[in-house]
Design an enzyme around this catalytic site. Structure first.
Site, mmCIF file in Angstrom:
data_model
loop_
_atom_site.group_PDB
_atom_site.id
_atom_site.type_symbol
_atom_site.label_atom_id
_atom_site.label_comp_id
_atom_site.label_asym_id
_atom_site.label_seq_id
_atom_site.Cartn_x
_atom_site.Cartn_y
_atom_site.Cartn_z
ATOM 1 N N ASP A 229 -24.470 -152.631 -55.520
ATOM 2 C CA ASP A 229 -25.740 -152.469 -54.827
ATOM 3 C C ASP A 229 -25.664 -153.184 -53.479
ATOM 4 O O ASP A 229 -24.907 -154.137 -53.320
ATOM 5 C CB ASP A 229 -26.842 -153.088 -55.711
ATOM 6 C CG ASP A 229 -28.221 -152.767 -55.194
ATOM 7 O OD1 ASP A 229 -28.360 -151.779 -54.445
ATOM 8 O OD2 ASP A 229 -29.167 -153.492 -55.542
ATOM 9 N N GLU A 230 -26.443 -152.734 -52.509
ATOM 10 C CA GLU A 230 -26.503 -153.390 -51.183
ATOM 11 C C GLU A 230 -25.110 -153.575 -50.582
ATOM 12 O O GLU A 230 -24.774 -154.655 -50.088
ATOM 13 C CB GLU A 230 -27.186 -154.767 -51.296
ATOM 14 C CG GLU A 230 -28.560 -154.744 -51.931
ATOM 15 C CD GLU A 230 -29.669 -154.329 -50.963
ATOM 16 O OE1 GLU A 230 -29.359 -153.791 -49.871
ATOM 17 O OE2 GLU A 230 -30.840 -154.522 -51.330
#
Length: 694
Positions: A229-230
């Site tokens: 994620d991110e």
DNA sequence: AACTTGTCAATTTTT
DNA sequence: TTGACAAGTT
């Protein structure tokens, strides 16, 4: 969050085409470019559920996030979809994963007779790192005084690029060269302290895998599918870790799916490099890319503003958010004569929503730097509007709490000289800077820790009778506590032990003794009690955690665990950084001025105390602005002041260039200099009354 | 060792 | 203007 799922058991229901494509993607590297509000977390969780539905064992899946909050939320969502199986998925932050890796490997070595490294060690946070560097600074001298945070930033940079001191050459840059000297000593110190810093948690696993093929293969086999994620926030070390983990030679393709948004990369100053997400297709062979641009969060005009602002950045994948809701109201652009008018307008604006029945939790004020929150806080308090401040000094940064933690850390890891230094004179034991220096000298002569040195003090090696007496007493105190800890029943709550430590150490009495005011003393005692209570609760939930485990968790998860039940009743005040990942129906961004956003420091080309920034600062400020705008769902207002006191001096201000990029057609301009403020009106009325009376 | 005074600098802070 | 921190004083 944006769309509700009618049948939780289904993995692609309620997803748009692109989202489905990402969820259903089979093997091989995939980059999911997820614009703000495009449902990226949804994609990750659904994909995990989908993989499991297809027969992948939950434990074969690794999902990595940057924050504990994100990890928790993701697991919670997953639990809703697939129930208890969610527990078996490895879902953690990079750092927590690194910690797990290190503990596993060190325990393994222990079992194979290599006892040089124990499985317990300290984790140094930024404060510890700085304290360590300051100690080192005393032993070397440079021309001018150096800023330790700047040195630390550079050391962190070295580490994350896997550079050892020998690999680095002098460049003539004073900070670079100084950092090089510090780096070597810093590494030695951490080893002596039996400590890892945050960077090590990611870097050390990479080093270990590179050094030992057996270790590498074991971990490569461990995870069938990896999700990140991110991804725009990854630094080089994190990317390297991912490469190693995903590169299982037994599999034809690297099964790694990364999700992120290059336009929301706002942490370059912490070592994140946008280039990783920009070059993902080059880093991972045969990578596919899917862009999610359909936005479910914001009204059309808000998205138009966001798109207009971000469009000016050159180095990006290039995407434009598509609206899925109506146009929405015009974006308010508010020109205030001064910062007070700006704040007054903002509070009135908020008031008007509250009066119309909006929930306070739906409203947020965002700003570039914390300083801007101050006037606002005063005004809000004066108006009786409660607010929730995101960021600011964390609970665990409080002196008294850190003192308790230092006691606990020293008990668990007696080699931790820094913790010892912190508390050996708290409460006062007549061991000040001079005697600490003496002790440090003995320890380095004997090549043992300071704590161990205390145990070795006697009349022959220590002529300082006061140091001898209170040093030995302190040693006895800590050893005694160590014994108590060792003899604790396995199921005891470590918080009870912590309470014993607080009592035995005399920390509470110490506070009453030296606090300036009674009120302050109360406040500090309350903090310690709150800490103990929080610890007790935390340990109740996570049984068999143990003191060591608790300390580790706290090092990696510093959120003051204020699960604010009242959060919805309060408006939110946050920096732009702090607001990433959040959304609010109503958003006001204040201080939209040159010098604030973009910030002055990002405009200056080069600063000798900061490592060079690849993408030239200003791009990141633009992304920051973009992040702010895209937090708003329904209504957005942007304010700036024509004059503002900066460092005590009243200065003329000019409107932010980013604001100029928003097309006039979608804005409503409000000029407060035209409108007399309340007091003026009151005066006018008063004089009118008088004239009528005549 | 504890208190006072002066000097310098000034974003952001996932772990 | 505030704040942190180092040097100087008691």
């Amino acid at each position: 969050m944006n769309m509700s799922l009618s049948r939780p058991e289904s993995c692609i229901d309620g997803l748009n085409d692109k989202q489905q494509e990402a969820v259903l993607h089979q093997n091989g590297p995939l980059l999911v470019l997820a614009g703000a509000g495009s449902g990226k977390t949804r994609v990750i969780t659904h994909r995990i559920a989908h993989l499991i539905a297809l027969g992948t064992a939950p434990k074969d899946i690794l999902a990595v996030t940057f924050t504990n909050k994100a990890a928790r939320e993701m697991r919670e969502r997953l639990r809703h979809m697939i129930g208890d199986k969610a527990k078996k998925v490895t879902l953690s932050t990079f750092h927590a994963f690194g910690l797990k890796f290190l503990k596993t490997e060190r325990r393994r070595k222990d079992r194979h007779g290599n006892t040089s490294q124990s499985a317990t060690f300290a984790i140094f946070d930024t404060g510890d790192q700085l304290a360590c560097l300051k100690e080192i600074a005393k032993t070397i001298s440079f021309g001018k005084p150096l800023k330790m945070p700047a040195i630390l930033a550079r050391i962190s940079d070295f580490k994350n690029h896997f550079l050892m001191p020998d690999d680095i050459e002098s460049t003539g840059d004073p900070y670079h060269d100084a950092a090089l000297v510090f780096y070597e000593k810093y590494i030695e110190q951490l080893q002596a302290y039996n400590a890892y810093d945050f960077d090590d948690l990611v870097c050390a696993p990479v080093h270990m895998m590179r050094a030992d093929p057996e270790v590498k293969q074991r971990w490569q086999k461990k995870y069938e599918y990896i999700m990140v994620d991110e991804y725009q926030d990854t630094n080089t070390a994190q990317m390297e870790l991912l490469k190693l983990l995903s590169d299982n030679p037994a599999r034809p393709k690297q099964n790694i799916v990364v999700v992120g948004d290059d336009d929301q990369s706002i942490y370059s100053w912490r070592g994140a490099e946008v280039k990783h997400i920009l070059r993902f297709p080059q880093s991972f062979a045969n990578a596919q890319t899917i862009a999610l641009v359909k936005n479910y969060r914001s009204m059309g005009r808000i998205l138009a503003a966001a798109n207009a602002v971000i469009k000016k950045n050159k180095t990006r994948h290039g995407k434009s958010l598509e609206a899925s809701r109506g146009d929405g109201p015009a974006i308010k652009v508010v020109k205030a004569p001064d910062h007070e008018a700006e704040v007054t307008w903002t509070v009135n604006h908020i008031r008007s929503f509250l009066d119309r029945g909006k929930m306070a939790g739906d409203i947020a004020v965002l700003y570039r730097s914390n300083r801007l929150a101050r006037d606002l806080e005063n005004e809000l308090r004066a108006s009786g509007i409660e607010y929730n401040l995101i960021g600011g000094t964390a609970f665990f940064e409080r002196k008294e709490v850190k003192d308790v933690l230092a006691y606990l850390k020293l008990i668990v890891n007696p080699k931790d000289d820094l913790s010892l230094r912190r508390i050996i004179n708290v409460p006062s034991r007549q061991i000040g800077a001079t005697r600490i220096q003496k002790l440090a000298k003995l320890a380095s002569d004997w090549r043992i820790s300071m704590f161990a040195s205390l145990g070795r003090l006697d009349e022959d090696n220590c002529e300082d009778s006061a140091l001898l007496a209170s040093g030995v007493a302190f040693h006895d105190l800590i050893s005694d506590l160590q014994d108590q800890l060792d003899n604790l029943p396995a199921d005891a709550n470590p918080a009870h032990f912590a309470k014993t430590v607080v009592e035995a150490s005399g920390l509470l009495d110490n506070i009453s003794g030296r606090a300036e005011t009674l009120k302050e003393a109360e406040f500090r005692k309350m903090n310690i009690e709150a800490f103990l209570r929080g610890m007790e609760r935390y340990c109740e939930k996570a049984t068999d955690l143990g003191l060591t485990g608790y300390l580790e968790r706290m090092a990696l998860d510093t959120r003051a665990d204020e699960t604010d039940v009242n959060a919805m009743r309060k408006i939110t005040l946050s920096t732009l950084h702090g607001a990433k990942g959040l959304e609010f129906p109503i958003v006001v961004m204040i201080g939209m001025e040159e010098g604030i956003l973009p910030h002055d420091r990002s405009l200056m080309p080069h600063q000798d105390d900061l490592p060079a920034n690849e993408d030239g600062g200003i791009d990141e400020e633009r992304r920051l602005c973009y992040v702010g705008i895209t937090r708003a769902k329904d209504e957005l207002a942007l304010t700036y002041a024509l004059t503002r006191p900066i460092r005590g001096r009243l200065q003329p201000r000019t409107i932010s260039r980013f604001l100029q990029d928003i097309p006039a057609e979608i804005t409503e301009k409000i000029d407060l200099s035209d409108e007399p403020d309340i007091e003026d009106v009151a005066t006018m009325l008063a004089s009118l009354k008088l004239s009528l009376a005549d």
